[in-house]
Design an enzyme around this catalytic site. Structure first.
Site, PDB file in Angstrom:
ATOM      1  CG  ASN B  69      -0.320   0.627   2.437  1.00  0.00           C
ATOM      2  OD1 ASN B  69      -0.252   1.862   2.562  1.00  0.00           O
ATOM      3  ND2 ASN B  69       0.157  -0.199   3.346  1.00  0.00           N
ATOM      4  CB  ILE B  71      -2.609   4.911   2.370  1.00  0.00           C
ATOM      5  CG1 ILE B  71      -3.045   3.449   2.252  1.00  0.00           C
ATOM      6  CG2 ILE B  71      -3.796   5.816   2.661  1.00  0.00           C
ATOM      7  CD1 ILE B  71      -3.941   3.122   1.113  1.00  0.00           C
ATOM      8  N   GLY B  72      -0.142   6.891   1.932  1.00  0.00           N
ATOM      9  CA  GLY B  72       0.447   8.219   2.155  1.00  0.00           C
ATOM     10  C   GLY B  72      -0.214   8.958   3.302  1.00  0.00           C
ATOM     11  CB  CYS B 133       5.963   8.237   8.717  1.00  0.00           C
ATOM     12  SG  CYS B 133       6.160   9.553   9.902  1.00  0.00           S
ATOM     13  N   GLY B 222       0.673  -8.160   5.700  1.00  0.00           N
ATOM     14  CA  GLY B 222      -0.099  -9.390   5.558  1.00  0.00           C
ATOM     15  C   GLY B 222       0.670 -10.603   6.035  1.00  0.00           C
TER      16      GLY B 222
HETATM   17  C1  LIG Z   1      -3.516  -0.027   3.923  1.00  0.00           C
HETATM   18  C2  LIG Z   1      -2.607   0.090   5.100  1.00  0.00           C
HETATM   19  C3  LIG Z   1      -2.489   1.309   5.748  1.00  0.00           C
HETATM   20  C4  LIG Z   1      -1.651   1.461   6.839  1.00  0.00           C
HETATM   21  N1  LIG Z   1      -1.569   2.660   7.473  1.00  0.00           N
HETATM   22  C5  LIG Z   1      -0.803   2.776   8.586  1.00  0.00           C
HETATM   23  C6  LIG Z   1      -0.777   3.966   9.333  1.00  0.00           C
HETATM   24  O1  LIG Z   1      -1.443   4.939   9.004  1.00  0.00           O
HETATM   25  N2  LIG Z   1       0.024   4.027  10.435  1.00  0.00           N
HETATM   26  C7  LIG Z   1       0.766   2.982  10.861  1.00  0.00           C
HETATM   27  O2  LIG Z   1       1.453   3.073  11.870  1.00  0.00           O
HETATM   28  N3  LIG Z   1       0.748   1.807  10.174  1.00  0.00           N
HETATM   29  C8  LIG Z   1      -0.023   1.694   9.062  1.00  0.00           C
HETATM   30  N4  LIG Z   1      -0.061   0.493   8.402  1.00  0.00           N
HETATM   31  C9  LIG Z   1       0.746  -0.628   8.900  1.00  0.00           C
HETATM   32  C10 LIG Z   1      -0.074  -1.548   9.806  1.00  0.00           C
HETATM   33  O3  LIG Z   1      -0.553  -0.883  10.944  1.00  0.00           O
HETATM   34  C11 LIG Z   1       0.765  -2.740  10.232  1.00  0.00           C
HETATM   35  O4  LIG Z   1       1.866  -2.286  10.991  1.00  0.00           O
HETATM   36  C12 LIG Z   1       1.294  -3.554   9.079  1.00  0.00           C
HETATM   37  O5  LIG Z   1       0.365  -3.588   8.021  1.00  0.00           O
HETATM   38  C13 LIG Z   1       1.640  -4.984   9.458  1.00  0.00           C
HETATM   39  O6  LIG Z   1       0.517  -5.655   9.997  1.00  0.00           O
HETATM   40  P1  LIG Z   1      -0.486  -6.578   9.128  1.00  0.00           P
HETATM   41  O7  LIG Z   1       0.388  -7.548   8.391  1.00  0.00           O
HETATM   42  O8  LIG Z   1      -1.382  -7.203  10.127  1.00  0.00           O
HETATM   43  O9  LIG Z   1      -1.192  -5.665   8.199  1.00  0.00           O
HETATM   44  C14 LIG Z   1      -0.899   0.352   7.291  1.00  0.00           C
HETATM   45  C15 LIG Z   1      -1.026  -0.870   6.651  1.00  0.00           C
HETATM   46  C16 LIG Z   1      -1.867  -1.013   5.575  1.00  0.00           C
HETATM   47  C17 LIG Z   1      -1.956  -2.339   4.911  1.00  0.00           C
END
Ligand SMILES: Cc1cc2nc3c(=O)[nH]c(=O)nc-3n(C[C@H](O)[C@H](O)[C@H](O)COP(=O)(O)O)c2cc1C
Ligand SMILES: Cc1cc2nc3c(=O)[nH]c(=O)nc-3n(C[C@H](O)[C@H](O)[C@H](O)COP(=O)(O)OP(=O)(O)OC[C@H]3O[C@@H](n4cnc5c(N)ncnc54)[C@H](O)[C@@H]3O)c2cc1C
Ligand SMILES: Cc1cc2nc3c(=O)[nH]c(=O)nc-3n(C[C@H](O)[C@H](O)[C@H](O)COP(=O)(O)OP(=O)(O)OC[C@H]3O[C@@H](n4cnc5c(N)ncnc54)[C@H](O)[C@@H]3O)c2cc1C
Ligand SMILES: Cc1cc2nc3c(=O)[nH]c(=O)nc-3n(C[C@H](O)[C@H](O)[C@H](O)COP(=O)(O)O)c2cc1C
Ligand code: FES
Ligand code: FES
Lengths: 290, 319, 319, 290
Positions: B69, B71-72, B133, B222
């Site tokens: 992703n 998203i920014g 970030c 994921g």
């Molecule tokens: C679409 C998307 C948006 C995310 N936005 C943020 C965010 O705004 N801030 C943040 O700390 N992590 C963000 N993450 C990271 C997740 O919080 C998480 O750390 C990461 O995806 C790993 O966990 P997962 O495999 O369960 O998704 C984002 C992840 C995804 C997939």
């Protein structure tokens, strides 16, 4: 955004229709709340799947109850791994369903004339919409367009659901050779249509909007942006849309759409498969960007 | 039934399952599928000082057992977040972990200050400082790639928060030595660590023969990345157990899809777990993971969640 | 039919598809499924000076769209490798890329020296220096995690090889800045780069509540990591195109399962690709990827493989 | 290691047998080269699968040709995702087959008495082995053991294939209560068996080896080590085995096994689910390890 259900669906019928697969899925609780223009998000690949993201499809029709409980129908073009998996399902296979999602087509309060334009499988939700509009006393014309005859969906159904049907194909293999936008001006003018509903590829929706606006009709278009979740939590499906206040925001097409007023969409931001953030969008990056 | 209560330093939660920032929006959407107040905590989408439109689209690409992703950090800015989102979360009784970020270390502090000053702050059980970030002041290098930048952000935010208020620094796995970054964050005042954020990745669209994401790079998340998350948690936990760095609680995140996945992160040393990308596959995932985790503990005869935290270190085979 | 010839510095190969080190043993086993001489090159299992038993078992864990392994460079030692394995590969006409390693920089050089001295050396088209392995002299830190250690190994091996002999340094993605490591390796004399080796990961057995691998950590590979491989290739290619580092050819590896996956790595900047973990899923994978890649180029109207190398950089959308 | 084939197999029958699923798969080319004790490596999960590694199963039987072309049979205990997926297959589903793999049970040149011992689904390859041995004039006794009756496989088949059958279960729900090693001494002694063949869990193979050795018989055991590829390229399936030269090496059980002479296996290295590298193994780590 409240009456959505998540339910373990069961395929009860799957049949080929031209280039598409038409699936009927038992999914209790969906039909009651669903309206034309809304969509369903299906999980793909079963328990060992490497494809995590949901695939979204317009609701073609729904029936609140039948021999098997409530069902929903979708029309699927097999392209990538998820749609191929769905197209390969057989009766009694399970598929996880989240529906109904998104905002439906708005229905006019007055019995005005409407034109419903579908590109390829984009016609899928329009027959149900036509039925609802005709119940309200609207005059309904349909325009179905596709690249070729096998990619048209529902020509026969259209003749049943609409007061007039026009077919176009790019290669002339059925109906008139050309695009839906070629025939649209004449139909809007002839019927004095107040609303043009559209569903299909982005380019088509843009031209429907332009034609409708030029002919004094409102365009209501169901967009197809790439979606990861379908339920509003991932922010992948955004596009620049002007609000009532005139301000452009990057809005989620899965919850604020998929149906938008065509003249609110910032079509010029879409080029060559990319949608840029217009400079006047709320929170747009300043020099340096983010 | 196992006691699911978890302690994260000064914070006690009735259970260890949370949403992951950016994977659950700010609550309303998932509340249609389950009651978000039933989770240990609800982690909000990272919020910055001003509204942000985020990146152009395409913003995502599906990858094997994961996704990219870009998203920014799209969001409404801290003001609107507080008045609308946090206030709503408070109204439904959620325990909120607020994720914050800034383009500069000073902006992080400013966001924290606004948060603390808001009437809905009493719904906030902790702050997650998303240092994964880009740092505008340092050629866009991610704060958490550098111990000094990480420490600076953490210490400035610390000053804005009430004494001992739970604060977690969220780390990126894209570093040579994550323990060094953890150490810097903890020394600067982080009361805990959240790990991991996404891995930097690229996917190519082989029809257009160009990057699939408009922004070229994206964050990989994921189940595909779960082994990396477990490893990061393991390494930091091992360093804490060996007194190489100060011991603080860890919130595990990365690839959790089922209760057993959550148990992996807990056994590696996490005291709580977040469910991110799996939510896109199943909007009920965070709540389901909680139920599954509870059964998994019961089946294994553990009376309490705290019994499994870090257990894999004790049970490691000596060779 | 597209011309698949690829040039890797001084080395020209009839096609760009190779096995990945450690995922194809030393040829005999796969030769039952396809003729290994049809590949661009056959990459052998990393060999060290002495025989090695490798690690205790369990040595592997399946993970979502990937796996962890902790084989521990099991092998017969350079002597037996040359007399048996290399000699056999030569007998079937394979073009061999020999992967070497050492516990110390000096051991790398010794292995290279033995290789060059052997009668079967004429089957060798290049050497891959696997610096993604632990440096005994530096607390077991992986050579490729440190620019200096990387440079030292590369320059010592360089001295043993004939002038301009193709030599590729194989990098780990587990670093904060892979371009810095690439730069160090190239400056020290690497004529090319192979990327990526596996990512460090851990999986927990939730029945035994301990690490699944006897050795605790393992290397993560398979389609799950492909976005990381594409990103590493992209970053180094971009640095070369912008003259931030010297331009050398890149061999891409990581998660290639199909011809389109190979095309992703090529478009990101690789001039050749290796097929690793996918071979465990399908023992014909390397040969099948070659066929699929050929069709993919034809379908897209590319007359030559070289047309697609790095193409995604040219076609990148400017925002 | 030459006559292996890789072929797109098709399931033609799947049926439940006690706690197991018995699959018959059309896989032309396998039967001709296969011998008892060899195994098949199956890909799992279909095209969208997140499970990349093959799953290995003993060949239960093979038939070179039939109505559908050559077939092979396997008996599967559904445990994790791969075996569950296989157990859920239906007729006409596709499954990629690599077989036959590994070294078969060695067959004595003289018509000696043999005891065949199977634990759980470990009996699957033994009926075919019994047939081959009896063709050679060997006296064949079988011992089938399992935790409980539903985990026994092939008791009826055993009575057809063997000259004598003994059944044991841990809980006494069928046959004698106890372990196969409890009954084995008496059978070896009574029949003056020269060879004891074994297939089943590691602990059982070890005790079979001990009993056989103590009673002057040779143990030939088919081991079950965790395998990623099944074809010899990954080095995950290794175990410490003494060669003819007396030296211990970490050998691949998929190509040098799965059948080993029991007295060559360094059983003492296996404890608590881990197999350590004995210190006298070729290339064993010195202080500091690797
Ligand atoms: C679409 C998307 C948006 C995310 N936005 C943020 C965010 O705004 N801030 C943040 O700390 N992590 C963000 N993450 C990271 C997740 O919080 C998480 O750390 C990461 O995806 C790993 O966990 P997962 O495999 O369960 O998704 C984002 C992840 C995804 C997939
Ligand atoms: C509101 C809506 C209604 C739709 N209705 C229909 C319909 O009735 N019939 C039909 O055949 N298709 C419809 N689509 C398009 C359909 O969702 C995509 O073709 C499908 O998701 C592609 O999946 P795949 O596995 O083939 O492709 P992949 O490229 O493998 O998909 C990967 C990921 O990208 C997303 N994605 C890719 N293309 C699209 C797309 N065009 N739109 C949304 N997400 C996409 C997928 O959801 C998935 O998350 C609709 C899309 C939307 C948003
Ligand atoms: C030579 C041989 C013959 C076998 N014969 C049979 C048989 O006839 N019937 C039967 O039911 N089972 C048999 N097994 C065991 C069977 O291979 C495993 O039960 C199965 O691979 C587990 O897959 P899963 O998806 O359930 O488990 P998972 O734990 O998801 O498997 C993950 C990975 O580990 C490997 N693995 C896990 N357990 C084993 C194991 N015990 N042996 C080998 N690999 C393993 C798998 O191949 C896969 O790569 C045999 C194993 C071997 C080596
Ligand atoms: C079982 C296994 C053994 C490996 N052994 C080696 C090795 O000896 N030397 C090496 O350079 N890389 C080794 N690798 C790494 C691969 O060559 C490759 O870099 C990595 O697996 C990523 O590619 P893939 O995703 O295609 O497998 C090994 C990988 C696996 C899975
Ligand atoms: S698809 Fe996830 S927010 Fe719209
Ligand atoms: S299972 Fe791969 S070498 Fe034996």
């Amino acid at each position: 955004m409240s009456d959505v259900v998540q339910v373990a669906g069961e395929v009860i019928a799957i049949r080929r229709v031209g280039a598409y697969q038409h699936l009927t899925i038992v999914a209790p609780g969906v039909a009651e709340a669903a309206r034309p223009g809304q969509f369903v998000a299906l999980a793909v690949g079963g328990p060992t799947s490497a494809n995590l993201l949901r695939r979204c499809f317009s609701l073609h029709k729904v029936s609140p109850s039948g021999a098997y409980g409530g069902t929903l129908d979708v029309v699927i073009a097999a392209k990538g791994p998820g749609t191929q998996w769905l197209a390969g399902l057989r009766a009694h296979d399970k598929v996880d369903v989240v529906a109904p999602l998104g905002r439906p087509f708005p229905i006019p309060t007055e019995p005005v004339a409407c034109v419903l334009v579908g590109g390829g499988y984009g016609s899928a939700p329009l027959f149900w919409l036509a039925d609802v509009l005709r119940e309200r006393g609207c005059h309904v014309e349909m325009v179905l367009g596709a690249a070729s005859e096998d990619r048209l969906f529902g020509v026969v159904e259209a003749r049943r659901s609409a007061d007039g049907v026009t077919v176009t194909t790019d290669d002339g293999s059925a109906g008139r050779r050309g695009w839906v936008s070629d025939v649209l001006p004449e139909i809007i003018t002839r019927t004095s249509a107040a609303v043009v509903y559209g569903c299909g590829p982005m380019g088509m929706l843009r031209s429907i909007t332009e034609v409708a606006t030029a002919h004094g009709a409102v365009a209501q278009v169901a967009v197809e942006e790439s979606m990861a979740c379908g339920v509003g939590v991932c922010m992948t499906c955004v596009m620049p849309v002007r609000g009532k206040d005139g301000t452009t925001r990057m809005v989620r097409s899965c919850v604020e759409g998929p149906v938008f007023r065509g003249d609110r969409v910032r079509w010029e931001a879409f080029t060559d498969g990319v949608c840029r953030v217009p400079a006047d969008t709320v929170g747009a990056p300043r020099a340096g960007g983010h | 039934m196992a006691d699911l209560t978890t302690r994260l330093g000064t914070l006690t939660l009735p259970n260890p399952v949370m949403t992951a920032s950016g994977c659950a929006a700010n609550g309303r959407e998932l509340h249609r599928f389950f009651d978000v107040s039933e989770l240990g905590a609800f982690v909000t989408k990272t919020v910055m000082a001003d509204p942000r439109s985020g990146r152009p689209t395409p913003r995502m690409a599906e990858t094997p057992s994961g996704m990219l992703n870009s998203i920014g950090l799209q969001g409404p800015g801290i003001g609107a977040f507080l008045d609308k989102d946090l206030t709503w979360l408070k109204s439904v009784g959620a325990r909120v972990l607020v994720s914050i970020a800034g383009n500069t270390a000073v902006e992080f502090a400013q966001v924290a200050r606004d948060l603390v000053a808001h009437p809905a702050f009493d719904a906030v059980v902790g702050v997650e400082v998303n240092i994964s970030c880009p740092n505008v002041a340092n050629r866009g290098l991610v704060f958490a790639c550098d111990p000094m930048s990480s420490a600076k952000v953490v210490s400035l935010v610390r000053e804005e928060l009430p004494r001992d208020f739970p604060m977690f620094a969220k780390l990126t796995p894209d570093v040579t030595d994550i323990v060094a970054i953890a150490d810097a964050a903890v020394r600067a005042g982080a009361g805990g660590l959240t790990m991991i954020n996404t891995l930097l990745g690229i996917a190519i669209d082989t029809d257009r023969m160009r990057p699939q994401l408009a922004a070229v790079t994206g964050g990989l998340s994921g189940p595909a990345v779960r082994p990396v998350a477990v490893r990061a948690i393991w390494q930091c936990t091992a360093a804490m157990r060996e007194n190489r760095i100060d011991a603080v609680p860890i919130i595990g995140v990365g690839g959790v899809r089922s209760g057993l996945d959550a148990l992996e992160l807990l056994a590696a040393g996490a005291s709580a777990v977040q469910v991110g990308t799996a939510t896109f596959n199943d909007p009920s995932a965070p709540r389901r993971v909680l139920t599954e985790l509870e059964s998994a503990l019961d089946e294994r005869g553990f009376a309490s969640l705290t019994d499994v935290v870090g257990l894999a270190h004790d049970r490691k085979v000596t060779l």
